[in-house]
Design an enzyme around this catalytic site. Structure first.
Site, PDB file in Angstrom:
ATOM      1  N   HIS A 250       0.887  -1.141   0.111  1.00 58.90           N
ATOM      2  CA  HIS A 250       0.030   0.003  -0.049  1.00 58.90           C
ATOM      3  C   HIS A 250       1.043   1.194   0.004  1.00 58.90           C
ATOM      4  CE1 HIS A 250       0.520   0.873   4.332  1.00 58.90           C
ATOM      5  NE2 HIS A 250       0.637  -0.281   4.542  1.00 58.90           N
TER       6      HIS A 250
ATOM      7  N   CYS B  72       2.017  -3.112   7.042  1.00 58.38           N
ATOM      8  CA  CYS B  72       2.528  -4.204   6.000  1.00 58.38           C
ATOM      9  C   CYS B  72       3.600  -3.760   5.247  1.00 58.38           C
ATOM     10  CB  CYS B  72       1.332  -4.480   5.115  1.00 58.38           C
ATOM     11  SG  CYS B  72      -0.353  -4.939   6.237  1.00 58.38           S
TER      12      CYS B  72
END
Length: 224
Positions: free
Chosen positions: A182, A198
């Site tokens: 992301h 993440c």
């Protein structure tokens, strides 16, 4: 297949973090002779690559490249890989993401790795992608940070959304691993380990990656 023990640890860690942005927990690997540089030394190619993007749904500002080690700028590199062209490879220890190409080449991106990102490794695929996704914090995170209650049903897209401009959703065997590639506005986190989340890329980089890969793209995550 993802190692099951690592997968379960990853799922628990991701539920606790929800790909949220937070403070750094440690430095990236030492790189002798590298570091932030004056803007006068940054090539026009990189200034164009990391330009402002007013055409986006939420206008993305230009990246201050003096805040990032040039090693982590997006670049085409020589890369010998056994995986076929079109595979995403996350090199967790060195904070790189590679997209393999033909003729021994790869597009390399600098990334920031959240603590949860160290808990798993293996092979999976990008099940689907989203532009300007909604972020929904898990219940465990809301319990720790009650101020997130207002986002229980989802945080609207935008530059302040922890998933940023794009998110690529990682599945294994048809099952959501709860991990994402992301975007981020936190330039300081590229090339670093951070306290949660993440695999994060600069907005300009995650948009570039998003445009290069289709749903179903294989992904390999390598640990130390």
């Amino acid at each position: 297949m993802l190692n099951r023990r690592l997968f379960l640890a990853a799922a628990a860690a991701s539920l606790a973090t929800g790909c949220a942005s937070s403070r750094r927990i440690g430095p990236g690997p030492a790189r002798p002779g590298t570091g932030p540089v004056a803007s006068a030394r940054i090539s026009p190619e990189y200034l164009t690559m990391y330009r402002a993007m007013p055409e986006e749904r939420f206008p993305v500002p230009a990246v201050d490249l003096t805040k990032i080690d040039p090693l982590y700028y997006r670049q085409l590199v020589d890369y010998a890989a056994v995986e076929p062209a079109g595979t995403i490879i996350v090199d967790t220890p060195n904070r790189f993401l590679y997209l393999t190409m033909e003729n021994g080449k790869a597009m390399r991106y600098g990334v920031g790795i959240g603590r949860a990102g160290f808990a798993w490794g293996g092979r999976a695929k990008i099940q689907y992608k989203k532009a300007w996704p909604t972020w929904t914090p898990p219940g465990e995170m809301i319990a720790r940070e009650p101020e997130l209650e207002k986002y229980r049903n989802g945080m609207e897209p935008g530059l302040d959304n922890p998933l940023g401009a794009r998110a690529l959703y990682i599945f294994e065997g048809g099952r959501d691993t709860l991990y994402r590639l992301h975007g981020t506005s936190e330039t300081w986190s590229i090339g670093k380990a951070v306290s949660s989340g993440c695999v994060r890329l600069l907005h300009q980089d995650v948009i570039d990656l998003y445009n290069r890969v289709p749903d179903g793209t294989p992904i390999v995550v390598r640990q130390a």
